[in-house]
Design a protein around this motif. Structure first.
Motif, PDB file in Angstrom:
ATOM      1  N   ILE A 138      46.481  38.615  48.266  1.00  0.00           N
ATOM      2  CA  ILE A 138      45.336  39.526  48.389  1.00  0.00           C
ATOM      3  C   ILE A 138      44.546  39.569  47.076  1.00  0.00           C
ATOM      4  O   ILE A 138      43.306  39.558  47.081  1.00  0.00           O
ATOM      5  CB  ILE A 138      45.820  40.932  48.820  1.00  0.00           C
ATOM      6  CG1 ILE A 138      46.249  40.887  50.292  1.00  0.00           C
ATOM      7  CG2 ILE A 138      44.730  41.984  48.598  1.00  0.00           C
ATOM      8  CD1 ILE A 138      47.015  42.109  50.767  1.00  0.00           C
ATOM      9  N   ALA A 139      45.264  39.563  45.966  1.00  0.00           N
ATOM     10  CA  ALA A 139      44.584  39.567  44.651  1.00  0.00           C
ATOM     11  C   ALA A 139      43.706  38.319  44.518  1.00  0.00           C
ATOM     12  O   ALA A 139      42.594  38.378  43.991  1.00  0.00           O
ATOM     13  CB  ALA A 139      45.610  39.618  43.526  1.00  0.00           C
ATOM     14  N   TRP A 140      44.192  37.198  45.044  1.00  0.00           N
ATOM     15  CA  TRP A 140      43.402  35.956  44.984  1.00  0.00           C
ATOM     16  C   TRP A 140      42.131  36.089  45.840  1.00  0.00           C
ATOM     17  O   TRP A 140      41.033  35.743  45.393  1.00  0.00           O
ATOM     18  CB  TRP A 140      44.253  34.769  45.444  1.00  0.00           C
ATOM     19  CG  TRP A 140      43.442  33.517  45.587  1.00  0.00           C
ATOM     20  CD1 TRP A 140      42.972  32.722  44.578  1.00  0.00           C
ATOM     21  CD2 TRP A 140      42.950  32.945  46.810  1.00  0.00           C
ATOM     22  NE1 TRP A 140      42.232  31.687  45.097  1.00  0.00           N
ATOM     23  CE2 TRP A 140      42.199  31.803  46.460  1.00  0.00           C
ATOM     24  CE3 TRP A 140      43.067  33.291  48.155  1.00  0.00           C
ATOM     25  CZ2 TRP A 140      41.574  30.994  47.423  1.00  0.00           C
ATOM     26  CZ3 TRP A 140      42.447  32.487  49.106  1.00  0.00           C
ATOM     27  CH2 TRP A 140      41.708  31.356  48.734  1.00  0.00           C
ATOM     28  N   HIS A 141      42.271  36.603  47.069  1.00  0.00           N
ATOM     29  CA  HIS A 141      41.087  36.764  47.937  1.00  0.00           C
ATOM     30  C   HIS A 141      40.048  37.656  47.237  1.00  0.00           C
ATOM     31  O   HIS A 141      38.852  37.381  47.269  1.00  0.00           O
ATOM     32  CB  HIS A 141      41.471  37.404  49.276  1.00  0.00           C
ATOM     33  CG  HIS A 141      42.164  36.468  50.215  1.00  0.00           C
ATOM     34  ND1 HIS A 141      41.499  35.697  51.134  1.00  0.00           N
ATOM     35  CD2 HIS A 141      43.476  36.170  50.372  1.00  0.00           C
ATOM     36  CE1 HIS A 141      42.367  34.971  51.841  1.00  0.00           C
ATOM     37  NE2 HIS A 141      43.579  35.245  51.390  1.00  0.00           N
ATOM     38  N   ARG A 142      40.540  38.727  46.613  1.00  0.00           N
ATOM     39  CA  ARG A 142      39.607  39.660  45.951  1.00  0.00           C
ATOM     40  C   ARG A 142      38.908  38.966  44.792  1.00  0.00           C
ATOM     41  O   ARG A 142      37.708  39.146  44.582  1.00  0.00           O
ATOM     42  CB  ARG A 142      40.361  40.899  45.456  1.00  0.00           C
ATOM     43  CG  ARG A 142      40.750  41.807  46.611  1.00  0.00           C
ATOM     44  CD  ARG A 142      41.140  43.190  46.096  1.00  0.00           C
ATOM     45  NE  ARG A 142      40.971  44.203  47.110  1.00  0.00           N
ATOM     46  CZ  ARG A 142      41.919  45.037  47.504  1.00  0.00           C
ATOM     47  NH1 ARG A 142      43.126  44.987  46.957  1.00  0.00           N
ATOM     48  NH2 ARG A 142      41.673  45.937  48.425  1.00  0.00           N
ATOM     49  N   ALA A 143      39.663  38.172  44.047  1.00  0.00           N
ATOM     50  CA  ALA A 143      39.075  37.483  42.890  1.00  0.00           C
ATOM     51  C   ALA A 143      38.004  36.487  43.344  1.00  0.00           C
ATOM     52  O   ALA A 143      36.936  36.383  42.731  1.00  0.00           O
ATOM     53  CB  ALA A 143      40.168  36.770  42.092  1.00  0.00           C
ATOM     54  N   VAL A 144      38.265  35.774  44.433  1.00  0.00           N
ATOM     55  CA  VAL A 144      37.281  34.797  44.929  1.00  0.00           C
ATOM     56  C   VAL A 144      36.002  35.526  45.365  1.00  0.00           C
ATOM     57  O   VAL A 144      34.889  35.118  45.052  1.00  0.00           O
ATOM     58  CB  VAL A 144      37.855  33.971  46.109  1.00  0.00           C
ATOM     59  CG1 VAL A 144      36.778  33.125  46.769  1.00  0.00           C
ATOM     60  CG2 VAL A 144      39.005  33.092  45.629  1.00  0.00           C
ATOM     61  N   ARG A 145      36.185  36.651  46.067  1.00  0.00           N
ATOM     62  CA  ARG A 145      35.012  37.417  46.515  1.00  0.00           C
ATOM     63  C   ARG A 145      34.203  37.932  45.327  1.00  0.00           C
ATOM     64  O   ARG A 145      32.972  37.933  45.354  1.00  0.00           O
ATOM     65  CB  ARG A 145      35.456  38.592  47.391  1.00  0.00           C
ATOM     66  CG  ARG A 145      35.850  38.124  48.768  1.00  0.00           C
ATOM     67  CD  ARG A 145      36.343  39.260  49.614  1.00  0.00           C
ATOM     68  NE  ARG A 145      36.380  38.809  50.993  1.00  0.00           N
ATOM     69  CZ  ARG A 145      35.744  39.385  52.006  1.00  0.00           C
ATOM     70  NH1 ARG A 145      35.041  40.475  51.819  1.00  0.00           N
ATOM     71  NH2 ARG A 145      35.823  38.888  53.223  1.00  0.00           N
ATOM     72  N   GLU A 146      34.906  38.362  44.310  1.00  0.00           N
ATOM     73  CA  GLU A 146      34.236  38.883  43.117  1.00  0.00           C
ATOM     74  C   GLU A 146      33.431  37.768  42.435  1.00  0.00           C
ATOM     75  O   GLU A 146      32.289  37.972  42.014  1.00  0.00           O
ATOM     76  CB  GLU A 146      35.296  39.481  42.170  1.00  0.00           C
ATOM     77  CG  GLU A 146      34.760  40.147  40.918  1.00  0.00           C
ATOM     78  CD  GLU A 146      33.774  41.288  41.199  1.00  0.00           C
ATOM     79  OE1 GLU A 146      33.732  41.802  42.334  1.00  0.00           O
ATOM     80  OE2 GLU A 146      33.029  41.648  40.258  1.00  0.00           O
ATOM     81  N   GLU A 147      34.058  36.573  42.373  1.00  0.00           N
ATOM     82  CA  GLU A 147      33.378  35.411  41.767  1.00  0.00           C
ATOM     83  C   GLU A 147      32.082  35.110  42.517  1.00  0.00           C
ATOM     84  O   GLU A 147      31.049  34.858  41.920  1.00  0.00           O
ATOM     85  CB  GLU A 147      34.270  34.174  41.902  1.00  0.00           C
ATOM     86  CG  GLU A 147      34.791  33.623  40.592  1.00  0.00           C
ATOM     87  CD  GLU A 147      35.796  32.524  40.849  1.00  0.00           C
ATOM     88  OE1 GLU A 147      35.445  31.539  41.524  1.00  0.00           O
ATOM     89  OE2 GLU A 147      36.947  32.684  40.398  1.00  0.00           O
ATOM     90  N   VAL A 148      32.170  35.127  43.862  1.00  0.00           N
ATOM     91  CA  VAL A 148      30.986  34.846  44.679  1.00  0.00           C
ATOM     92  C   VAL A 148      29.921  35.920  44.433  1.00  0.00           C
ATOM     93  O   VAL A 148      28.734  35.637  44.303  1.00  0.00           O
ATOM     94  CB  VAL A 148      31.365  34.774  46.180  1.00  0.00           C
ATOM     95  CG1 VAL A 148      30.136  34.694  47.071  1.00  0.00           C
ATOM     96  CG2 VAL A 148      32.303  33.608  46.431  1.00  0.00           C
ATOM     97  N   ARG A 149      30.374  37.188  44.334  1.00  0.00           N
ATOM     98  CA  ARG A 149      29.435  38.312  44.172  1.00  0.00           C
ATOM     99  C   ARG A 149      28.666  38.208  42.847  1.00  0.00           C
ATOM    100  O   ARG A 149      27.443  38.336  42.825  1.00  0.00           O
ATOM    101  CB  ARG A 149      30.214  39.640  44.226  1.00  0.00           C
ATOM    102  CG  ARG A 149      29.365  40.869  44.475  1.00  0.00           C
ATOM    103  CD  ARG A 149      30.214  42.130  44.441  1.00  0.00           C
ATOM    104  NE  ARG A 149      30.791  42.389  43.132  1.00  0.00           N
ATOM    105  CZ  ARG A 149      30.127  42.908  42.093  1.00  0.00           C
ATOM    106  NH1 ARG A 149      28.870  43.252  42.230  1.00  0.00           N
ATOM    107  NH2 ARG A 149      30.724  43.089  40.928  1.00  0.00           N
ATOM    108  N   VAL A 150      29.392  37.908  41.754  1.00  0.00           N
ATOM    109  CA  VAL A 150      28.710  37.876  40.457  1.00  0.00           C
ATOM    110  C   VAL A 150      28.073  36.509  40.169  1.00  0.00           C
ATOM    111  O   VAL A 150      27.202  36.402  39.333  1.00  0.00           O
ATOM    112  CB  VAL A 150      29.643  38.262  39.272  1.00  0.00           C
ATOM    113  CG1 VAL A 150      30.173  39.656  39.416  1.00  0.00           C
ATOM    114  CG2 VAL A 150      30.793  37.261  39.130  1.00  0.00           C
ATOM    115  N   GLY A 151      28.618  35.466  40.935  1.00  0.00           N
ATOM    116  CA  GLY A 151      28.274  34.079  40.637  1.00  0.00           C
ATOM    117  C   GLY A 151      26.872  33.697  40.911  1.00  0.00           C
ATOM    118  O   GLY A 151      26.279  32.814  40.389  1.00  0.00           O
TER     119      GLY A 151
END
Ligand SMILES: NC(=O)c1ccc[n+]([C@@H]2O[C@H](COP(=O)([O-])OP(=O)(O)OC[C@H]3O[C@@H](n4cnc5c(N)ncnc54)[C@H](O)[C@@H]3O)[C@@H](O)[C@H]2O)c1
Length: 319
Positions: A306-319
């Motif tokens: 779950i931590a990985w999914h959240r990190a990927v989403r965060e990357e997409v959001r700020v990316g």
């Protein structure tokens, strides 16, 4: 050790490459990202791998291309193939090509090497070769009962590896059980559950959620695979690589939604033909031969994914 990892752009393969290169081995990563069930994901991972210092990458289609360079290794960890029971219906040709023919050609290329230079070959098989487990965990000597084109292809892959062992190639078959963790394939249950829950949508569950699985964290799978690559094992032997305690899908969902802090909403879908009601790994042989048992419990492992999914989403959001 010079190690070739096939399927290196994939979920398990990527983690195996990471662990081998961290341990200081010379790694050749091999894949044909277009053959992946999720080519876009595989292409992205492949580009990351190819750009990494210390890892050589060769784009090779095992079902078509020349494999002499792939066989020139101390160990080949053969993870390439087309995975998944559900997606195998209607895809029999692709399954034969990427699982059976690819493995047959790889083993033949290894056999063509001079006897003293032949690599050891660690081959990914699957718990699905057993069909559904009964009242006790499946042992490696149990009869195989494949119930889908995917499972049948893995049974065929096992036969090929056993035959090659009889002809003098050191092969080992690892029967992986429902692997999960960071970078899990997008078609797999936990990946879909976490993504839909984070979107606030109901979780798509095949059947009634009572089926159970020996869910196994990828960290444990990698550990078993690396030991299998390094140890001297009886040629052609099959070893279960699965967590010893199966968990019902509905209990896993309760755990997962608990960690996410959301209410579990379910959308029931028709059960998938060939999907086992229960998978359950007997780990006696893995303990004895590899000194291995899974150490990651489901709650800890799910939190990690779950931590990985959240990190990927965060990357997409700020990316
Ligand atoms: N993930 C699991 O739960 C699980 C369980 C049991 C067995 N397995 C087996 O473990 C292996 C790895 O699984 P995964 O989940 O990492 O799958 P994955 O789809 O993420 O990785 C497989 C990789 O193989 C590559 N590939 C396919 N055909 C190829 C070909 N002809 N030539 C070169 N590369 C090719 C794909 O591009 C992909 O990157 C597979 O053999 C799978 O059947 C996985």
């Amino acid at each position: 050790m010079r190690v070739v990892v096939t399927g290196a752009a994939g979920f398990v393969g990527g983690h195996v490459v990471d662990a081998l290169s961290a341990a200081g081995h010379e790694v050749l990563a091999v894949d044909a990202p277009e053959r992946s069930l999720a080519p876009e994901v595989a292409r992205r991972r492949w580009a990351d791998l190819a750009a990494r210092a210390g890892v050589a990458a060769a784009e090779v289609d095992l079902a078509v291309d020349d494999l002499d360079a792939v066989a020139a290794a101390d160990v080949v960890v053969h993870l390439a193939g087309r995975p998944g029971v559900r997606d195998s219906w209607g895809a029999e040709r692709a399954i034969r090509r990427d699982n059976v023919r690819a493995t047959e050609r790889l083993l033949a290329a290894c056999m063509r090497r001079p006897a003293t230079l032949r690599p050891k070959v660690v081959v990914a098989s699957s718990s699905s070769v057993y069909g559904s487990a009964g009242r006790r965990p499946n042992r490696e000597g149990d009869p195989l009962n494949p119930a889908s084109p995917y499972a049948a292809s893995k049974a065929e892959v096992e036969r090929l590896a056993e035959t090659a062992a009889g002809d003098g190639l050191r092969t080992v078959l690892l029967r992986y059980f429902s692997v999960y963790g960071p970078r899990q394939r997008p078609d797999m249950a936990f990946h879909r559950f976490v993504e839909t829950a984070l979107d606030g949508r109901p979780l798509p569950v095949f059947g009634d959620g009572r089926s159970s699985r020996s869910f196994t964290h990828v960290r444990d799978v990698v550990a078993a695979t690396l030991v299998a690559a390094a140890e001297d094992l009886p040629p052609g032997i099959a070893v279960n690589v699965g967590h010893h305690e199966p968990v019902a899908v509905r209990d896993a969902i309760a755990m997962l939604t608990g960690i996410l802090g959301v209410r579990a909403q379910i959308r029931r879908e028709a059960p998938v033909a060939g999907d086992a009601a229960r998978t359950w790994a007997d780990t006696g042989r893995a303990r004895e031969l590899l000194g291995w048992t899974a150490t990651t419990g489901l709650a800890e492992g799910l939190a990690d994914q779950i931590a990985w999914h959240r990190a990927v989403r965060e990357e997409v959001r700020v990316g």
